[in-house]
Design an enzyme around this catalytic site. Structure first.
Site, PDB file in Angstrom:
ATOM      1  N   SER A 107       0.858  -1.184   0.000  1.00 46.56           N
ATOM      2  CA  SER A 107       0.000   0.000   0.000  1.00 46.56           C
ATOM      3  C   SER A 107       0.893   1.231   0.000  1.00 46.56           C
ATOM      4  O   SER A 107       2.063   1.171   0.372  1.00 46.56           O
ATOM      5  CB  SER A 107      -0.852  -0.025   1.269  1.00 46.56           C
ATOM      6  OG  SER A 107      -1.351   1.262   1.549  1.00 46.56           O
ATOM      7  N   TYR A 122      -2.325  -0.509  10.249  1.00 49.75           N
ATOM      8  CA  TYR A 122      -2.329  -0.883   8.828  1.00 49.75           C
ATOM      9  C   TYR A 122      -1.031  -0.446   8.155  1.00 49.75           C
ATOM     10  O   TYR A 122      -0.415  -1.203   7.394  1.00 49.75           O
ATOM     11  CB  TYR A 122      -3.540  -0.230   8.161  1.00 49.75           C
ATOM     12  CG  TYR A 122      -3.745  -0.574   6.710  1.00 49.75           C
ATOM     13  CD1 TYR A 122      -4.276  -1.800   6.338  1.00 49.75           C
ATOM     14  CD2 TYR A 122      -3.427   0.341   5.703  1.00 49.75           C
ATOM     15  CE1 TYR A 122      -4.485  -2.112   5.000  1.00 49.75           C
ATOM     16  CE2 TYR A 122      -3.636   0.040   4.367  1.00 49.75           C
ATOM     17  CZ  TYR A 122      -4.165  -1.191   4.016  1.00 49.75           C
ATOM     18  OH  TYR A 122      -4.367  -1.494   2.687  1.00 49.75           O
TER      19      TYR A 122
HETATM   20  N1  LIG Z   1      -8.538  -0.352  -1.545  1.00 40.93           N
HETATM   21  C1  LIG Z   1      -7.408   0.306  -1.542  1.00 40.93           C
HETATM   22  O1  LIG Z   1      -7.345   1.523  -1.813  1.00 40.93           O
HETATM   23  C2  LIG Z   1      -6.133  -0.412  -1.208  1.00 40.93           C
HETATM   24  C3  LIG Z   1      -4.962   0.335  -1.258  1.00 40.93           C
HETATM   25  C4  LIG Z   1      -3.762  -0.306  -0.972  1.00 40.93           C
HETATM   26  C5  LIG Z   1      -3.740  -1.647  -0.658  1.00 40.93           C
HETATM   27  N2  LIG Z   1      -4.900  -2.368  -0.616  1.00 40.93           N
HETATM   28  C6  LIG Z   1      -4.770  -3.790  -0.281  1.00 40.93           C
HETATM   29  O2  LIG Z   1      -5.225  -4.565  -1.385  1.00 40.93           O
HETATM   30  C7  LIG Z   1      -5.791  -5.781  -0.907  1.00 40.93           C
HETATM   31  C8  LIG Z   1      -7.212  -5.919  -1.413  1.00 40.93           C
HETATM   32  O3  LIG Z   1      -7.938  -4.785  -0.952  1.00 40.93           O
HETATM   33  P1  LIG Z   1      -9.442  -4.468  -1.360  1.00 40.93           P
HETATM   34  O4  LIG Z   1      -9.576  -2.993  -1.239  1.00 40.93           O
HETATM   35  O5  LIG Z   1      -9.813  -5.156  -2.608  1.00 40.93           O
HETATM   36  O6  LIG Z   1     -10.195  -5.084  -0.101  1.00 40.93           O
HETATM   37  P2  LIG Z   1     -11.549  -5.897   0.021  1.00 40.93           P
HETATM   38  O7  LIG Z   1     -11.989  -5.733   1.430  1.00 40.93           O
HETATM   39  O8  LIG Z   1     -12.500  -5.555  -1.079  1.00 40.93           O
HETATM   40  O9  LIG Z   1     -11.030  -7.391  -0.194  1.00 40.93           O
HETATM   41  C9  LIG Z   1     -10.393  -8.115   0.780  1.00 40.93           C
HETATM   42  C10 LIG Z   1     -10.926  -9.528   0.723  1.00 40.93           C
HETATM   43  O10 LIG Z   1     -10.221 -10.286   1.697  1.00 40.93           O
HETATM   44  C11 LIG Z   1     -11.153 -11.102   2.364  1.00 40.93           C
HETATM   45  N3  LIG Z   1     -10.631 -11.460   3.672  1.00 40.93           N
HETATM   46  C12 LIG Z   1     -10.630 -10.708   4.807  1.00 40.93           C
HETATM   47  N4  LIG Z   1     -10.074 -11.392   5.816  1.00 40.93           N
HETATM   48  C13 LIG Z   1      -9.710 -12.593   5.304  1.00 40.93           C
HETATM   49  C14 LIG Z   1      -9.082 -13.731   5.851  1.00 40.93           C
HETATM   50  N5  LIG Z   1      -8.716 -13.792   7.133  1.00 40.93           N
HETATM   51  N6  LIG Z   1      -8.841 -14.785   5.035  1.00 40.93           N
HETATM   52  C15 LIG Z   1      -9.208 -14.746   3.743  1.00 40.93           C
HETATM   53  N7  LIG Z   1      -9.817 -13.713   3.176  1.00 40.93           N
HETATM   54  C16 LIG Z   1     -10.056 -12.633   3.948  1.00 40.93           C
HETATM   55  C17 LIG Z   1     -12.419 -10.294   2.434  1.00 40.93           C
HETATM   56  O11 LIG Z   1     -13.567 -11.115   2.621  1.00 40.93           O
HETATM   57  C18 LIG Z   1     -12.414  -9.631   1.055  1.00 40.93           C
HETATM   58  O12 LIG Z   1     -13.069 -10.433   0.113  1.00 40.93           O
HETATM   59  C19 LIG Z   1      -5.686  -5.722   0.627  1.00 40.93           C
HETATM   60  O13 LIG Z   1      -4.505  -6.360   1.036  1.00 40.93           O
HETATM   61  C20 LIG Z   1      -5.600  -4.241   0.897  1.00 40.93           C
HETATM   62  O14 LIG Z   1      -4.998  -3.985   2.115  1.00 40.93           O
HETATM   63  C21 LIG Z   1      -6.101  -1.768  -0.882  1.00 40.93           C
END
Ligand SMILES: NC(=O)c1ccc[n+]([C@@H]2O[C@H](COP(=O)([O-])OP(=O)(O)OC[C@H]3O[C@@H](n4cnc5c(N)ncnc54)[C@H](O)[C@@H]3O)[C@@H](O)[C@H]2O)c1
Length: 281
Positions: free
Chosen positions: A164, A177
């Site tokens: 991130s 985070y």
């Molecule tokens: N959205 C953003 O702007 C952003 C920015 C930087 C990094 N990220 C990272 O990208 C990745 C995906 O993010 P996103 O925004 O699509 O999030 P999201 O919440 O849409 O997806 C995360 C998924 O992980 C699943 N999950 C949660 N806990 C779990 C567990 N213990 N075991 C298995 N699955 C689990 C959730 O059910 C969900 O389907 C994450 O690692 C997030 O930290 C997101």
């Protein structure tokens, strides 16, 4: 037009968190290039939806219940992936997220926050909140990497971690985070070195600000308008927009395809509209 990545066809990708917005989109993109997809998500229902969408559009996907923080559960999921597809070429460690008790309400310290029951000050951060975030993001990357690396060693496969923009410089309000994602960058380099001679490459993708379910409450108000935080984010983003899931596809395809990135390991690639390049002045 033929596939831009023909040698991805027939490979097998395990995508943890593939029921979510970003990694669901990444899984669907890989499937378009003929990659067989195993979605490992908790709860499973979200993963089912991604797998169903892939199967309905002519791809091949399965959905497996998997809490990435539980070693035996990940081991069982690995058994099921091998039963279904016989091998693993790509692991995307996408499951990740935050917890309210690992976040402060306000950006900066203020003495008046301490006794305000409506405000979570620095002193209200809890070990349980930090543990949750470290466990999900860091342990949830270590355990699948450990378990699936045994398969990836056989295929000289690829690991993609989800970092991130809060990793290189911590974002205000989200200390747990930010520290966990800094850990992901560090661990990405560590694994890249450790597996350097084996043919396994380990890299990370570092999205900037993408509007997803995880951060919807932080980035938008109830009526869908942008919060003050989003307005601030956009003021620091030279390209003046939030990311769209498709913005990650090019970097993903590059990193998983040996013919494009075969000598690339140990990096975290920003996909952030220039956020990290901008000093704010
Ligand atoms: N959205 C953003 O702007 C952003 C920015 C930087 C990094 N990220 C990272 O990208 C990745 C995906 O993010 P996103 O925004 O699509 O999030 P999201 O919440 O849409 O997806 C995360 C998924 O992980 C699943 N999950 C949660 N806990 C779990 C567990 N213990 N075991 C298995 N699955 C689990 C959730 O059910 C969900 O389907 C994450 O690692 C997030 O930290 C997101």
């Amino acid at each position: 037009m033929g596939s831009t990545h023909p040698n991805l066809a027939g490979k097998v990708a395990v995508v943890t968190g593939g029921g979510g917005v970003l990694c669901g989109s990444m899984a669907r993109e890989l499937a378009k290039h003929g990659v067989k997809i195993a979605i490992l998500n908790y709860p499973k229902e979200f993963g089912d939806q991604t797998a169903q969408a892939i199967n309905q559009s002519g791809g091949e996907a399965i959905s497996i219940f998997c809490d990435v923080t539980k070693k035996e559960v990940v081991e069982q999921a690995c058994v099921e992936v091998i039963e279904a597809f016989g091998q693993v070429d790509i692991l995307i460690n996408g499951a990740g997220g935050n917890h309210p008790e690992g976040s402060t309400t306000n950006e900066l310290y203020s003495e008046k926050d301490i006794d305000d029951p409506e405000v979570r000050s620095f002193f209200d951060l809890t070990p349980a909140g930090f543990n949750h975030v470290f466990n999900l993001n860091l342990m949830g990357t270590l355990l699948p990497s450990q378990i699936f690396a045994k398969e990836l060693l056989k295929t000289k496969g690829v690991i993609i971690n989800m970092s991130s923009m809060s990793a290189p410089a911590p974002m205000t309000k989200v200390p747990a985070y930010s520290a966990a994602k800094a850990g992901i960058d560090n661990f990405t380099k560590w694994m890249a070195v450790h597996f350097g001679e084996t043919g396994i490459r380990v890299n990370a993708i570092a999205p900037g600000f993408f509007l997803t379910e995880q951060n919807r409450r932080l980035l938008t108000n109830e009526d869908g308008s942008y919060t003050a935080r989003t307005i601030k984010v956009l003021s620091q983003t030279p390209m003046k927009r939030l990311g769209k899931p498709e913005d990650l596809h090019g970097v993903l395809l590059w990193l998983v395809d040996d013919t494009f990135s075969g000598f690339v390991t140990g990096i975290s690639v920003p996909v952030d509209g220039g956020f990290i390049a901008y000093s704010g002045v």
